[in-house]
Design a protein around this motif. Structure first.
Motif, PDB file in Angstrom:
ATOM      1  N   ARG A   1      45.178 -23.279  17.088  1.00 48.97           N
ATOM      2  CA  ARG A   1      43.916 -22.973  16.420  1.00 48.97           C
ATOM      3  C   ARG A   1      44.089 -21.792  15.489  1.00 48.97           C
ATOM      4  O   ARG A   1      44.787 -20.828  15.796  1.00 48.97           O
ATOM      5  CB  ARG A   1      42.859 -22.645  17.478  1.00 48.97           C
ATOM      6  CG  ARG A   1      41.466 -22.413  16.931  1.00 48.97           C
ATOM      7  CD  ARG A   1      40.462 -22.421  18.065  1.00 48.97           C
ATOM      8  NE  ARG A   1      39.122 -22.162  17.573  1.00 48.97           N
ATOM      9  CZ  ARG A   1      38.530 -20.970  17.585  1.00 48.97           C
ATOM     10  NH1 ARG A   1      39.164 -19.917  18.081  1.00 48.97           N
ATOM     11  NH2 ARG A   1      37.307 -20.817  17.104  1.00 48.97           N
ATOM     12  N   ASP A   2      43.439 -21.891  14.316  1.00 51.94           N
ATOM     13  CA  ASP A   2      43.270 -20.755  13.415  1.00 51.94           C
ATOM     14  C   ASP A   2      41.873 -20.219  13.719  1.00 51.94           C
ATOM     15  O   ASP A   2      40.877 -20.828  13.342  1.00 51.94           O
ATOM     16  CB  ASP A   2      43.381 -21.224  11.959  1.00 51.94           C
ATOM     17  CG  ASP A   2      43.158 -20.088  10.960  1.00 51.94           C
ATOM     18  OD1 ASP A   2      42.426 -19.121  11.290  1.00 51.94           O
ATOM     19  OD2 ASP A   2      43.675 -20.177   9.829  1.00 51.94           O
ATOM     20  N   PRO A   3      41.783 -19.060  14.408  1.00 51.46           N
ATOM     21  CA  PRO A   3      40.480 -18.580  14.870  1.00 51.46           C
ATOM     22  C   PRO A   3      39.559 -18.107  13.745  1.00 51.46           C
ATOM     23  O   PRO A   3      38.342 -18.051  13.916  1.00 51.46           O
ATOM     24  CB  PRO A   3      40.837 -17.421  15.808  1.00 51.46           C
ATOM     25  CG  PRO A   3      42.186 -16.968  15.361  1.00 51.46           C
ATOM     26  CD  PRO A   3      42.881 -18.182  14.821  1.00 51.46           C
ATOM     27  N   LYS A   4      40.128 -17.790  12.602  1.00 52.47           N
ATOM     28  CA  LYS A   4      39.288 -17.343  11.496  1.00 52.47           C
ATOM     29  C   LYS A   4      38.524 -18.509  10.873  1.00 52.47           C
ATOM     30  O   LYS A   4      37.340 -18.405  10.551  1.00 52.47           O
ATOM     31  CB  LYS A   4      40.141 -16.650  10.425  1.00 52.47           C
ATOM     32  CG  LYS A   4      39.318 -16.100   9.274  1.00 52.47           C
ATOM     33  CD  LYS A   4      40.170 -15.351   8.268  1.00 52.47           C
ATOM     34  CE  LYS A   4      39.319 -14.853   7.106  1.00 52.47           C
ATOM     35  NZ  LYS A   4      40.146 -14.217   6.059  1.00 52.47           N
ATOM     36  N   LEU A   5      39.206 -19.651  10.724  1.00 51.43           N
ATOM     37  CA  LEU A   5      38.595 -20.814  10.081  1.00 51.43           C
ATOM     38  C   LEU A   5      38.159 -21.896  11.068  1.00 51.43           C
ATOM     39  O   LEU A   5      37.609 -22.914  10.663  1.00 51.43           O
ATOM     40  CB  LEU A   5      39.578 -21.410   9.061  1.00 51.43           C
ATOM     41  CG  LEU A   5      40.010 -20.476   7.926  1.00 51.43           C
ATOM     42  CD1 LEU A   5      40.985 -21.178   7.003  1.00 51.43           C
ATOM     43  CD2 LEU A   5      38.794 -19.992   7.139  1.00 51.43           C
ATOM     44  N   ASN A   6      38.412 -21.669  12.360  1.00 50.41           N
ATOM     45  CA  ASN A   6      38.073 -22.646  13.398  1.00 50.41           C
ATOM     46  C   ASN A   6      38.715 -24.017  13.156  1.00 50.41           C
ATOM     47  O   ASN A   6      38.126 -25.053  13.439  1.00 50.41           O
ATOM     48  CB  ASN A   6      36.555 -22.811  13.542  1.00 50.41           C
ATOM     49  CG  ASN A   6      35.892 -21.533  14.014  1.00 50.41           C
ATOM     50  OD1 ASN A   6      36.546 -20.674  14.585  1.00 50.41           O
ATOM     51  ND2 ASN A   6      34.605 -21.407  13.763  1.00 50.41           N
ATOM     52  N   ILE A   7      39.929 -23.999  12.622  1.00 50.04           N
ATOM     53  CA  ILE A   7      40.702 -25.234  12.460  1.00 50.04           C
ATOM     54  C   ILE A   7      41.557 -25.390  13.716  1.00 50.04           C
ATOM     55  O   ILE A   7      42.235 -24.443  14.134  1.00 50.04           O
ATOM     56  CB  ILE A   7      41.599 -25.165  11.204  1.00 50.04           C
ATOM     57  CG1 ILE A   7      40.734 -25.060   9.951  1.00 50.04           C
ATOM     58  CG2 ILE A   7      42.518 -26.381  11.132  1.00 50.04           C
ATOM     59  CD1 ILE A   7      41.516 -24.760   8.691  1.00 50.04           C
ATOM     60  N   GLY A   8      41.473 -26.556  14.326  1.00 47.21           N
ATOM     61  CA  GLY A   8      42.220 -26.745  15.558  1.00 47.21           C
ATOM     62  C   GLY A   8      42.928 -28.080  15.587  1.00 47.21           C
ATOM     63  O   GLY A   8      42.556 -29.029  14.889  1.00 47.21           O
ATOM     64  N   GLY A   9      43.962 -28.166  16.409  1.00 49.20           N
ATOM     65  CA  GLY A   9      44.687 -29.418  16.554  1.00 49.20           C
ATOM     66  C   GLY A   9      45.426 -29.470  17.872  1.00 49.20           C
ATOM     67  O   GLY A   9      45.668 -28.442  18.508  1.00 49.20           O
TER      68      GLY A   9
ATOM     69  N   LYS B   1      47.663 -28.223   5.996  1.00 50.10           N
ATOM     70  CA  LYS B   1      47.013 -29.050   4.975  1.00 50.10           C
ATOM     71  C   LYS B   1      45.500 -28.875   4.994  1.00 50.10           C
ATOM     72  O   LYS B   1      44.839 -28.989   3.965  1.00 50.10           O
ATOM     73  CB  LYS B   1      47.340 -30.536   5.197  1.00 50.10           C
ATOM     74  CG  LYS B   1      48.730 -30.936   4.763  1.00 50.10           C
ATOM     75  CD  LYS B   1      48.929 -32.430   5.010  1.00 50.10           C
ATOM     76  CE  LYS B   1      50.341 -32.854   4.677  1.00 50.10           C
ATOM     77  NZ  LYS B   1      50.594 -34.256   5.016  1.00 50.10           N
ATOM     78  N   LEU B   2      44.957 -28.629   6.177  1.00 48.89           N
ATOM     79  CA  LEU B   2      43.506 -28.439   6.300  1.00 48.89           C
ATOM     80  C   LEU B   2      43.071 -27.015   5.956  1.00 48.89           C
ATOM     81  O   LEU B   2      41.886 -26.713   5.972  1.00 48.89           O
ATOM     82  CB  LEU B   2      43.055 -28.781   7.726  1.00 48.89           C
ATOM     83  CG  LEU B   2      43.182 -30.255   8.133  1.00 48.89           C
ATOM     84  CD1 LEU B   2      42.791 -30.446   9.587  1.00 48.89           C
ATOM     85  CD2 LEU B   2      42.351 -31.153   7.233  1.00 48.89           C
ATOM     86  N   GLY B   3      44.053 -26.135   5.679  1.00 51.03           N
ATOM     87  CA  GLY B   3      43.716 -24.779   5.255  1.00 51.03           C
ATOM     88  C   GLY B   3      44.057 -23.677   6.237  1.00 51.03           C
ATOM     89  O   GLY B   3      43.795 -22.504   5.972  1.00 51.03           O
ATOM     90  N   ALA B   4      44.623 -24.025   7.374  1.00 52.98           N
ATOM     91  CA  ALA B   4      44.975 -23.002   8.367  1.00 52.98           C
ATOM     92  C   ALA B   4      46.095 -22.106   7.834  1.00 52.98           C
ATOM     93  O   ALA B   4      46.899 -22.518   6.994  1.00 52.98           O
ATOM     94  CB  ALA B   4      45.422 -23.656   9.670  1.00 52.98           C
ATOM     95  N   ASP B   5      46.144 -20.879   8.335  1.00 53.80           N
ATOM     96  CA  ASP B   5      47.198 -19.921   7.996  1.00 53.80           C
ATOM     97  C   ASP B   5      48.144 -19.836   9.188  1.00 53.80           C
ATOM     98  O   ASP B   5      47.712 -19.529  10.306  1.00 53.80           O
ATOM     99  CB  ASP B   5      46.569 -18.560   7.703  1.00 53.80           C
ATOM    100  CG  ASP B   5      47.594 -17.532   7.247  1.00 53.80           C
ATOM    101  OD1 ASP B   5      48.765 -17.610   7.663  1.00 53.80           O
ATOM    102  OD2 ASP B   5      47.205 -16.622   6.487  1.00 53.80           O
ATOM    103  N   LYS B   6      49.420 -20.131   8.965  1.00 53.82           N
ATOM    104  CA  LYS B   6      50.387 -20.141  10.076  1.00 53.82           C
ATOM    105  C   LYS B   6      50.447 -18.796  10.793  1.00 53.82           C
ATOM    106  O   LYS B   6      50.666 -18.723  12.001  1.00 53.82           O
ATOM    107  CB  LYS B   6      51.783 -20.518   9.552  1.00 53.82           C
ATOM    108  CG  LYS B   6      52.799 -20.731  10.666  1.00 53.82           C
ATOM    109  CD  LYS B   6      54.010 -21.483  10.173  1.00 53.82           C
ATOM    110  CE  LYS B   6      54.947 -21.802  11.315  1.00 53.82           C
ATOM    111  NZ  LYS B   6      55.953 -20.812  11.550  1.00 53.82           N
TER     112      LYS B   6
END
Length: 200
Positions: A51-59, A96-101
């Motif tokens: 999860r990228d906690p700033k953008l709430n992108i998860g997988g 691809k969805l915008g997360a920052d590694k």
């Protein structure tokens, strides 16, 4: 709503949590920018919830190291290469969805010794060790883990909040979990990962 995957996801409405959900099977992964619940059932396989906690992108992914024989150097490296491939597929989809590694955080589950009697060099233990080592090498912090033990697990990941619920399956009513993992293990033995995955 934005999501990314390499397969046609198994979508359904989860009545218990009253939300949209996606179920992933062995060898699959799913990443999303919305609040879709991601669910999987693990035996000796492992799943990483990223999860990228700033953008709430998860997988989440669901994978297994294909080699049962860790006595030969080639099988160990082939096996690890497959695990790296599975991890990079998920990370790549999230980027691809915008997360920052650099912001990714992980919660890891599975690696159960569900096949009784196979305690020596258990595939579950090697899966668990691989995923911990991989995340450390990539500087992705592990916020929570539930690894090893002898029971299959059902994992519920809520990407919007990062919450994960795990239910241990203490009594199996059928052999579906084992059958899926055995079929998956045979499939990945027959097809080696093709090409490299570029991270961007």
């Amino acid at each position: 709503m934005s999501s990314s995957t390499s397969f046609q996801p198994n979508r359904y409405k989860d009545r218990h949590f009253d939300c949209d959900a996606v179920k992933i099977l062995p060898g699959e992964y799913y990443a999303t920018t919305d609040d879709t619940l991601i669910v999987t059932v693990l035996g000796s396989c492992v799943s990483v919830c990223l999860r990228d906690p700033k953008l709430n992108i998860g997988g989440m992914n669901h994978f297994l190291l294909p080699s049962d024989d860790s006595t030969t150097i080639s099988s160990v490296s082939e096996s690890a290469r497959y695990g790296v491939f599975a991890m990079e597929l998920l990370i790549n989809q999230m980027l691809k969805l915008g997360a920052d590694k650099n912001r990714l955080e992980a919660k890891i589950f599975g690696g159960g010794n569900v096949l009784r009697g196979l305690t020596l060099n258990s595939v579950g233990q090697r899966n668990a060790e691989f995923v911990v080592d991989y995340l450390k090498a990539e500087n992705i912090p592990i916020l929570a883990s539930d690894l090893l033990d002898e029971f299959p697990r059902k994992v519920y990941f809520f990407p919007e909040t990062g919450k994960v619920l795990v239910r241990k399956i203490k009594s199996l009513h059928n052999s579906t979990i084992m059958d899926r993992e055995s079929e998956y293990r045979m499939r990945i033995r027959q097809s080696k990962p093709s090409g490299e995955v570029d991270l961007f």
